[in-house]
Design a protein around this motif. Sequence first.
Motif, PDB file in Angstrom:
ATOM      1  N   VAL A  35       0.666  -1.284   0.147  1.00 51.14           N
ATOM      2  CA  VAL A  35      -0.114   0.071  -0.014  1.00 51.14           C
ATOM      3  C   VAL A  35       0.790   1.240  -0.027  1.00 51.14           C
ATOM      4  CG1 VAL A  35      -1.723   1.431   1.347  1.00 51.14           C
ATOM      5  CG2 VAL A  35      -1.967  -1.112   1.269  1.00 51.14           C
ATOM      6  N   GLN A  36       0.714   2.156  -0.944  1.00 51.11           N
ATOM      7  CA  GLN A  36       1.111   3.605  -0.861  1.00 51.11           C
ATOM      8  C   GLN A  36       0.244   4.485  -0.431  1.00 51.11           C
ATOM      9  OE1 GLN A  36       0.992   2.193  -4.314  1.00 51.11           O
ATOM     10  NE2 GLN A  36       2.719   0.552  -3.475  1.00 51.11           N
ATOM     11  N   VAL A  37       0.530   5.174   0.384  1.00 49.81           N
ATOM     12  CA  VAL A  37      -0.130   6.502   0.918  1.00 49.81           C
ATOM     13  C   VAL A  37       0.436   7.544   0.363  1.00 49.81           C
ATOM     14  CG1 VAL A  37      -1.133   7.786   3.116  1.00 49.81           C
ATOM     15  CG2 VAL A  37      -0.513   5.180   3.283  1.00 49.81           C
ATOM     16  N   TYR A  38      -0.506   8.370  -0.315  1.00 48.63           N
ATOM     17  CA  TYR A  38      -0.139   9.501  -1.242  1.00 48.63           C
ATOM     18  C   TYR A  38      -0.318  10.696  -0.435  1.00 48.63           C
ATOM     19  CZ  TYR A  38      -0.916   6.112  -5.318  1.00 48.63           C
ATOM     20  OH  TYR A  38      -0.656   5.331  -6.023  1.00 48.63           O
ATOM     21  N   TRP A  39       0.713  11.736  -0.485  1.00 55.96           N
ATOM     22  CA  TRP A  39       0.351  13.153  -0.055  1.00 55.96           C
ATOM     23  C   TRP A  39       0.441  13.007   1.502  1.00 55.96           C
ATOM     24  CZ3 TRP A  39      -4.441  11.577  -2.942  1.00 55.96           C
ATOM     25  CH2 TRP A  39      -4.101  11.777  -4.095  1.00 55.96           C
ATOM     26  N   ASP A  40       1.501  11.957   2.127  1.00 54.14           N
ATOM     27  CA  ASP A  40       1.377  11.913   3.360  1.00 54.14           C
ATOM     28  C   ASP A  40       2.499  12.632   3.984  1.00 54.14           C
ATOM     29  OD1 ASP A  40       0.879  10.706   5.738  1.00 54.14           O
ATOM     30  OD2 ASP A  40       2.004   8.850   5.523  1.00 54.14           O
ATOM     31  N   HIS A  41       1.970  13.359   5.270  1.00 57.32           N
ATOM     32  CA  HIS A  41       2.830  14.335   5.882  1.00 57.32           C
ATOM     33  C   HIS A  41       2.523  14.407   7.462  1.00 57.32           C
ATOM     34  CE1 HIS A  41       0.321  18.080   5.688  1.00 57.32           C
ATOM     35  NE2 HIS A  41      -0.042  17.536   4.801  1.00 57.32           N
ATOM     36  N   ASP A  42       3.382  14.720   8.335  1.00 57.62           N
ATOM     37  CA  ASP A  42       2.748  14.645   9.606  1.00 57.62           C
ATOM     38  C   ASP A  42       1.957  15.813  10.199  1.00 57.62           C
ATOM     39  OD1 ASP A  42       4.209  12.246   9.890  1.00 57.62           O
ATOM     40  OD2 ASP A  42       6.190  13.507  10.513  1.00 57.62           O
ATOM     41  N   ASP A  43       1.706  16.842   9.562  1.00 56.48           N
ATOM     42  CA  ASP A  43       0.911  17.768  10.086  1.00 56.48           C
ATOM     43  C   ASP A  43      -0.481  17.543   9.803  1.00 56.48           C
ATOM     44  OD1 ASP A  43      -0.331  20.167  11.201  1.00 56.48           O
ATOM     45  OD2 ASP A  43       1.239  21.462   9.814  1.00 56.48           O
ATOM     46  N   LEU A  44      -1.165  16.859  10.552  1.00 53.26           N
ATOM     47  CA  LEU A  44      -2.333  16.436  10.353  1.00 53.26           C
ATOM     48  C   LEU A  44      -3.527  17.590  10.535  1.00 53.26           C
ATOM     49  CD1 LEU A  44      -2.737  12.900  12.067  1.00 53.26           C
ATOM     50  CD2 LEU A  44      -1.901  13.528   9.580  1.00 53.26           C
ATOM     51  N   ALA A  45      -3.125  18.907  11.190  1.00 53.46           N
ATOM     52  CA  ALA A  45      -3.768  19.783  11.165  1.00 53.46           C
ATOM     53  C   ALA A  45      -4.166  20.574   9.729  1.00 53.46           C
ATOM     54  CB  ALA A  45      -3.350  20.874  11.932  1.00 53.46           C
ATOM     55  N   GLN A  46      -3.271  20.225   8.798  1.00 50.58           N
ATOM     56  CA  GLN A  46      -3.185  20.768   7.500  1.00 50.58           C
ATOM     57  C   GLN A  46      -4.353  19.584   6.522  1.00 50.58           C
ATOM     58  OE1 GLN A  46      -2.680  23.704   7.008  1.00 50.58           O
ATOM     59  NE2 GLN A  46      -2.047  23.723   9.306  1.00 50.58           N
ATOM     60  N   ARG A  47      -4.899  18.778   6.914  1.00 50.87           N
ATOM     61  CA  ARG A  47      -5.588  17.824   6.327  1.00 50.87           C
ATOM     62  C   ARG A  47      -6.936  17.809   6.900  1.00 50.87           C
ATOM     63  NH1 ARG A  47      -1.375  12.891   6.293  1.00 50.87           N
ATOM     64  NH2 ARG A  47      -2.902  12.067   4.639  1.00 50.87           N
ATOM     65  N   ASP A  48      -7.974  17.678   5.839  1.00 51.15           N
ATOM     66  CA  ASP A  48      -9.239  17.113   6.145  1.00 51.15           C
ATOM     67  C   ASP A  48      -9.415  15.475   6.244  1.00 51.15           C
ATOM     68  OD1 ASP A  48     -10.564  19.606   6.297  1.00 51.15           O
ATOM     69  OD2 ASP A  48     -11.319  19.596   4.450  1.00 51.15           O
ATOM     70  N   LEU A  49     -10.407  14.951   6.374  1.00 47.01           N
ATOM     71  CA  LEU A  49     -10.402  13.446   6.488  1.00 47.01           C
ATOM     72  C   LEU A  49     -10.674  12.805   5.299  1.00 47.01           C
ATOM     73  CD1 LEU A  49     -10.316  11.044   8.446  1.00 47.01           C
ATOM     74  CD2 LEU A  49     -12.499  11.428   8.961  1.00 47.01           C
ATOM     75  N   ILE A  50      -9.473  12.963   4.442  1.00 42.18           N
ATOM     76  CA  ILE A  50      -9.527  12.151   3.185  1.00 42.18           C
ATOM     77  C   ILE A  50      -7.959  11.654   2.953  1.00 42.18           C
ATOM     78  CG2 ILE A  50      -9.106  12.540   0.695  1.00 42.18           C
ATOM     79  CD1 ILE A  50     -11.410  14.609   0.790  1.00 42.18           C
ATOM     80  N   VAL A  51      -7.900  10.235   2.708  1.00 38.72           N
ATOM     81  CA  VAL A  51      -6.684   9.635   2.261  1.00 38.72           C
ATOM     82  C   VAL A  51      -6.811   9.173   1.019  1.00 38.72           C
ATOM     83  CG1 VAL A  51      -5.127   7.856   3.101  1.00 38.72           C
ATOM     84  CG2 VAL A  51      -6.125   9.365   4.767  1.00 38.72           C
ATOM     85  N   GLY A  52      -5.642   9.339   0.260  1.00 36.67           N
ATOM     86  CA  GLY A  52      -5.543   8.486  -1.154  1.00 36.67           C
ATOM     87  C   GLY A  52      -4.603   7.454  -1.301  1.00 36.67           C
ATOM     88  N   ILE A  53      -4.710   6.395  -1.450  1.00 34.72           N
ATOM     89  CA  ILE A  53      -3.936   5.328  -1.639  1.00 34.72           C
ATOM     90  C   ILE A  53      -3.693   4.623  -3.036  1.00 34.72           C
ATOM     91  CG2 ILE A  53      -4.199   4.781   0.966  1.00 34.72           C
ATOM     92  CD1 ILE A  53      -5.911   2.596  -0.062  1.00 34.72           C
ATOM     93  N   GLY A  54      -2.810   3.840  -3.204  1.00 34.72           N
ATOM     94  CA  GLY A  54      -2.678   3.062  -4.269  1.00 34.72           C
ATOM     95  C   GLY A  54      -2.263   1.491  -3.729  1.00 34.72           C
ATOM     96  N   PHE A  55      -2.281   0.659  -4.649  1.00 37.31           N
ATOM     97  CA  PHE A  55      -1.956  -0.712  -4.298  1.00 37.31           C
ATOM     98  C   PHE A  55      -0.991  -1.338  -5.513  1.00 37.31           C
ATOM     99  CE2 PHE A  55      -6.051  -0.236  -2.396  1.00 37.31           C
ATOM    100  CZ  PHE A  55      -5.900  -0.995  -1.293  1.00 37.31           C
ATOM    101  N   ASP A  56      -0.004  -2.043  -4.696  1.00 34.16           N
ATOM    102  CA  ASP A  56       1.066  -2.720  -5.876  1.00 34.16           C
ATOM    103  C   ASP A  56       0.165  -3.814  -6.671  1.00 34.16           C
ATOM    104  OD1 ASP A  56       2.718  -1.208  -4.674  1.00 34.16           O
ATOM    105  OD2 ASP A  56       3.839  -2.856  -3.445  1.00 34.16           O
ATOM    106  N   GLY A  57       0.185  -3.641  -7.905  1.00 36.83           N
ATOM    107  CA  GLY A  57      -0.361  -4.697  -8.753  1.00 36.83           C
ATOM    108  C   GLY A  57      -1.848  -4.778  -8.856  1.00 36.83           C
ATOM    109  N   LEU A  58      -2.501  -3.405  -8.406  1.00 30.56           N
ATOM    110  CA  LEU A  58      -3.940  -3.535  -8.513  1.00 30.56           C
ATOM    111  C   LEU A  58      -4.614  -2.094  -8.577  1.00 30.56           C
ATOM    112  CD1 LEU A  58      -6.413  -5.397  -7.994  1.00 30.56           C
ATOM    113  CD2 LEU A  58      -6.687  -4.512  -5.677  1.00 30.56           C
TER     114      LEU A  58
END
Length: 425
Positions: free
Chosen positions: A336-359
């Motif tokens: 699993v790859q987590v896109y646009w991931d950084h530690d300052d969660l205060a700068q993020r709404d509750l959305i996560v974008g991910i990708g999968f190896d081979g899918l």
Amino acid sequence: MSSNQGQLFSDSVMAQIKERFHFVDRDIDGRERLFFDNAGGSFRLKAASAAFANIDALPDCPERIHERALYLQDIQDRGEADVRHMLNARGGSVYFSLTASAAMFEMVRAVMEHVPGGNAVTTILEHPSSFDALSLYCERTGRALRVAPSNPETGGVDADAIIALIDEDTTLLSVMYASNISGAKLDIAAIVERARAKKPDLFIIVDAVQHAPHAVIDLQKTPVDGINFAPYKFFGCRGSGVSWLSQRLAELPHHRLQAKEKGVWELGSPAPAQFAVVSAILDYVAWVGAQFSDAEDRRERFVQGMQRIESHERALLTLMLDGVGTQRGLRAMNGVQVYWDHDDLAQRDLIVGIGFDGLEPTAAVREYEQRGVIVYERIGASLYSGRMLRSFNLEGAVRISPLHCHSPDDIARFLAVTEEVAAIR
């Protein structure tokens, strides 16, 4: 958890919150389901659905003098006042339209056709309703379209990149509050302050459709000329978009009935049920605020509620990324790859974008659905995703968008399903 990681609702408050929404844990057919596509249309408040049904069932026209008409007028007045409470808006004009996208086109048109200048500024991450509106009216009026690039690390757009494009000849700045692809928040307060420092009379329009359900908006701190949100993404019903316009924007030439005041944008008979929906949304958020505050002011209770919603969602985001108990989070999952991931969660709404190896994303979304989880594929061929994804050099992503009425157990279940999907080759 630290403040950057948020704070969860108590179990008792969480149970009451879930009870106020339709179909949080089970679909309409009674099957267990995790609905993690709230950025495409959120869970519906039972009170909002009931308010819409009750008011919309009335045949009465509010533009009459009899008792029921006056009742409907009161509902409209309360709904308009509640829009102002939500945004902390003073003066100007409240505009209910069929969709938030339609209102965005109309606001952009009014500025671009009637305010001088040689260019307009926006970002590559804008929703098509704002990006395409600005592109269309730049072409029609012979202006240059200036587009700020995305930041692949944060998933947002840096304030510096936007401000660098603004000059004394800029007609309009159109910018979103947060990305509905990545969840990254833009620093609207800094953008507005710095943009107006370069051009004090610059018109600024903000798309708040993605961000409004997740945090406080305060137009006294971010004085823009136009802003919109969509009730169906804010715990309400489909069928309306809500906008606020500053007086100077509202009074620009626009489609209107000549007998009405210059600042009125409403065309045709109003729909009181849609005003009732907005009041039901505010009632609910104010109820959340009242669980933690003794404030009597309606705006203040709403602010308290939105702050608590934001904090709970930040805690859910932390759990999704780092894990729940012994259940691994997205950051630690193989394949699993987590896109646009950084530690300052205060700068993020509750959305996560991910990708999968081979899918690829579409196949992953189907695998999720087979396991009772609804998420959304963002793919390059989509008119709602392609431009944004290309700016990140991505072909696609799986977008995950829970809501504050989800619990840590829901996140744990989602993560377990994600591990099953990641194991598919």
